[in-house]
Write an enzyme that holds these catalytic residues in place. Structure first.
Site, mmCIF file in Angstrom:
data_model
loop_
_atom_site.group_PDB
_atom_site.id
_atom_site.type_symbol
_atom_site.label_atom_id
_atom_site.label_comp_id
_atom_site.label_asym_id
_atom_site.label_seq_id
_atom_site.Cartn_x
_atom_site.Cartn_y
_atom_site.Cartn_z
ATOM 1 N N LYS A 1 -1.674 -2.737 2.980
ATOM 2 C CA LYS A 1 -2.042 -3.822 3.896
ATOM 3 C C LYS A 1 -0.892 -4.039 4.877
ATOM 4 O O LYS A 1 0.282 -4.007 4.474
ATOM 5 C CB LYS A 1 -2.318 -5.099 3.085
ATOM 6 C CG LYS A 1 -2.769 -6.292 3.919
ATOM 7 C CD LYS A 1 -3.172 -7.481 3.034
ATOM 8 C CE LYS A 1 -3.641 -8.671 3.859
ATOM 9 N NZ LYS A 1 -4.064 -9.821 3.016
ATOM 10 N N SER B 1 -8.666 -11.944 3.618
ATOM 11 C CA SER B 1 -8.038 -11.322 4.760
ATOM 12 C C SER B 1 -7.737 -9.837 4.561
ATOM 13 O O SER B 1 -7.463 -9.147 5.536
ATOM 14 C CB SER B 1 -6.719 -12.042 5.060
ATOM 15 O OG SER B 1 -5.816 -11.907 3.960
ATOM 16 N N SER C 1 -7.896 -13.648 -0.896
ATOM 17 C CA SER C 1 -7.952 -12.475 -0.015
ATOM 18 C C SER C 1 -7.920 -11.108 -0.675
ATOM 19 O O SER C 1 -8.085 -10.094 0.007
ATOM 20 C CB SER C 1 -6.829 -12.552 1.011
ATOM 21 O OG SER C 1 -7.186 -13.445 2.024
HETATM 22 N N1 GLN Z 1 -9.510 -17.249 3.346
HETATM 23 C C1 GLN Z 1 -8.391 -18.036 2.937
HETATM 24 C C2 GLN Z 1 -7.640 -18.481 4.171
HETATM 25 O O1 GLN Z 1 -8.126 -18.268 5.218
HETATM 26 C C3 GLN Z 1 -7.497 -17.239 2.027
HETATM 27 C C4 GLN Z 1 -6.714 -16.223 2.742
HETATM 28 C C5 GLN Z 1 -5.801 -15.450 1.849
HETATM 29 O O2 GLN Z 1 -5.973 -15.420 0.636
HETATM 30 N N2 GLN Z 1 -4.810 -14.830 2.460
HETATM 31 O O3 GLN Z 1 -6.607 -19.051 4.100
#
Ligand code: GLN
Length: 484
Positions: free
Chosen positions: A75, A150, A174
């Site tokens: 990532k 994400s 995420s």
């Molecule tokens: N979707 C959540 C956010 O927007 C979690 C994102 C994540 O786990 N990085 O913060």
């Protein structure tokens, strides 16, 4: 070869059926062929192939480790020495990392090959991978839908067999939510289990890196590399790392599965609910028993998270100012204007929204009402889990309330988007390990994930419970049409 698990690739490498250089080329070719998914931000074939050749040489000398020569995607939130590391943002669009994140260094030392840096929501803020400066990522199960976020690039890459495995990070879901939406096995370790050093910070008290792959066995193999104390991360925990593959085959007769009654109410798609129930029935056949548990504060997890995560983000992201590294606005009047122009042009809308929320929540007049209150709530949410684990060994439920939604469907409605993580966020707030495993498909053929939540540092149990299910089901082996 491209649909094989990490464990199967290791066997093929050992048996000399394939070399690391051949494998790496195969995946690089696929990455190139399926560019339209937009799963990768950076690919550098020369770098990857050099690593692969070094891995082959190491194996020829009899010095291969457990995973030497296996390729994996990173990532783009992990700093990798000499690689462009953007975190999905314009503000880092010219940033070449001068050092390796601990996780990257560990994979390199294991002799694994980096296939490239995967696309992601900007600064890991999102649940659909539509906030990336590098454009949206498509879900290989239906390219009109989102792969989740994400870690959407990592999810799409592994689901489309462009990589056998990838790293993800999980601040509020995420790793697990995109794994659920793309039929992968994703593991978010306990807070403190995997080093955050060199992993660009979003919300430091919640962020954890972990593997996204095709099976619980692969998750165990990859966690073996990732887990462990790191003196460079002050929140990393100095606890011995077990061999996570050792517990995989343990019997789960008598396992007590806790089903939180709050997880099966309003807002849960009926096909997802039915699939989760079918998975629980499968576990009963394996000798598990079910107990109802309650997580009474779980409906407050989203508001709690959306005070704490933006607060931490507003502080973490203050370092991106155009002065030190990354993008700088071309025109400005003076120093203050340079900061303002750089940040106005360098950050996208969602990141700005979070910085504003966080700055507001931390400001003198509102700190007690929002930030402090949310911290207290966080403790209550953690207490709920503690109580639940007095009567069960693992908690199960849906990972995501719906299957993959259409691209654009929720982009203009941040609250609807935030609800995608309703079942995952409380796990981060409590610091617990969580996992999503494939459990079936809806009528449109879109994947559905089952979430497993464990006790603090209970990763061994989680991979064990997931593995036993994967021995009697084959959902995790399905690959989307056109990518098989
Ligand atoms: N979707 C959540 C956010 O927007 C979690 C994102 C994540 O786990 N990085 O913060």
């Amino acid at each position: 070869m491209h649909t094989k698990t990490v464990a199967e690739l290791v066997a093929a490498l050992k048996a000399k059926q394939v070399s690391s250089a051949e494998l790496t080329k195969l995946f690089l070719d696929r990455i190139n062929r399926y560019k339209d998914l937009n799963a990768f931000i950076t690919v550098d074939a020369d770098k990857s192939l050099a690593q692969a050749k070094a891995a082959d040489a190491r194996r020829a000398k009899g010095e291969a480790g457990a995973l030497t020569g296996v390729p994996l995607a990173q990532k783009d939130i992990f700093c990798a020495d000499g690689w462009l590391t953007t975190c999905g943002s314009k503000i880092l669009s010219n940033f070449v990392a001068p050092y390796d994140a601990t996780t990257v260094a560990k994979f390199n030392a294991a002799g694994m090959v980096c296939l490239g840096k995967t696309n992601m929501d900007e600064f890991a803020m999102g649940s659909s991978n539509e906030t990336s400066f590098y454009g949206k990522v498509r879900n290989p199960w239906n390219t009109d839908t989102v792969p989740g976020g994400s870690s959407g690039g990592s999810a799409a890459a592994v689901a489309a067999c462009l990589a056998p495995a990838a790293t993800g990070t999980d601040t509020g879901g995420s790793i697990r939510q995109p794994a659920a939406l793309t039929n992968l096995t994703g593991l978010k370790p306990s807070y403190g289990r995997v080093s955050r050093y060199g992993m660009i910070a979003f919300a430091s008290s919640l962020d954890q890196g972990g593997p996204m792959c095709r099976s619980a066995e692969d998750a165990a193999l990859l966690l073996n590399v990732m887990a462990g104390f790191d003196a460079r991360d002050s929140t990393s925990v100095d606890e011995p790392v077990p061999d996570y593959t050792q517990s995989l085959a343990h019997d789960i007769k008598g396992l007590r599965i806790g089903l939180p009654k709050e997880y099966f109410g309003k807002g849960l798609n009926s096909e997802v609910a039915r699939t989760v129930e079918a998975a629980i029935a499968e576990y009963k056949k394996l000798g598990a028993q079910v107990v109802e548990v309650s997580l009474p504060n779980s409906q407050l997890a989203i508001p709690c998270y959306y005070v704490l995560a933006p607060s931490e983000a507003s502080s973490n992201l203050s370092r991106f100012d155009g002065a030190r590294y990354g993008f700088r606005a071309k025109e400005y009047k003076d120093l203050i204007d340079m900061y303002c122009q750089t940040r106005a042009q360098g950050f996208g809308a969602e990141v700005k929204r979070r910085i504003m929320i966080g700055t507001y929540a931390l400001s003198a007049g509102y700190y007690d009402a929002y930030y402090l209150k949310a911290q207290k709530l966080r403790r209550l949410i953690a207490e709920d889990f503690k109580q639940a684990f007095e009567v069960c060994d693992v908690i199960m439920g849906p990972t995501s309330p719906t299957t993959a939604f259409k691209l654009g469907e929720k982009s203009d409605d941040p609250v609807a988007m935030y609800l995608s993580d309703i079942y995952t966020i409380s796990v981060n707030l409590a610091g617990l390990p969580g996992m999503s495993i494939p459990a079936g498909f809806d009528a449109q053929g879109l994947p559905i994930g089952l979430q497993l939540i464990g006790r603090y540092f209970g990763e061994e149990k989680l991979v064990n419970v997931a593995h036993r299910y994967q021995q009697v089901t084959d959902w995790h082996k399905r690959v989307p049409k056109g990518f098989d």
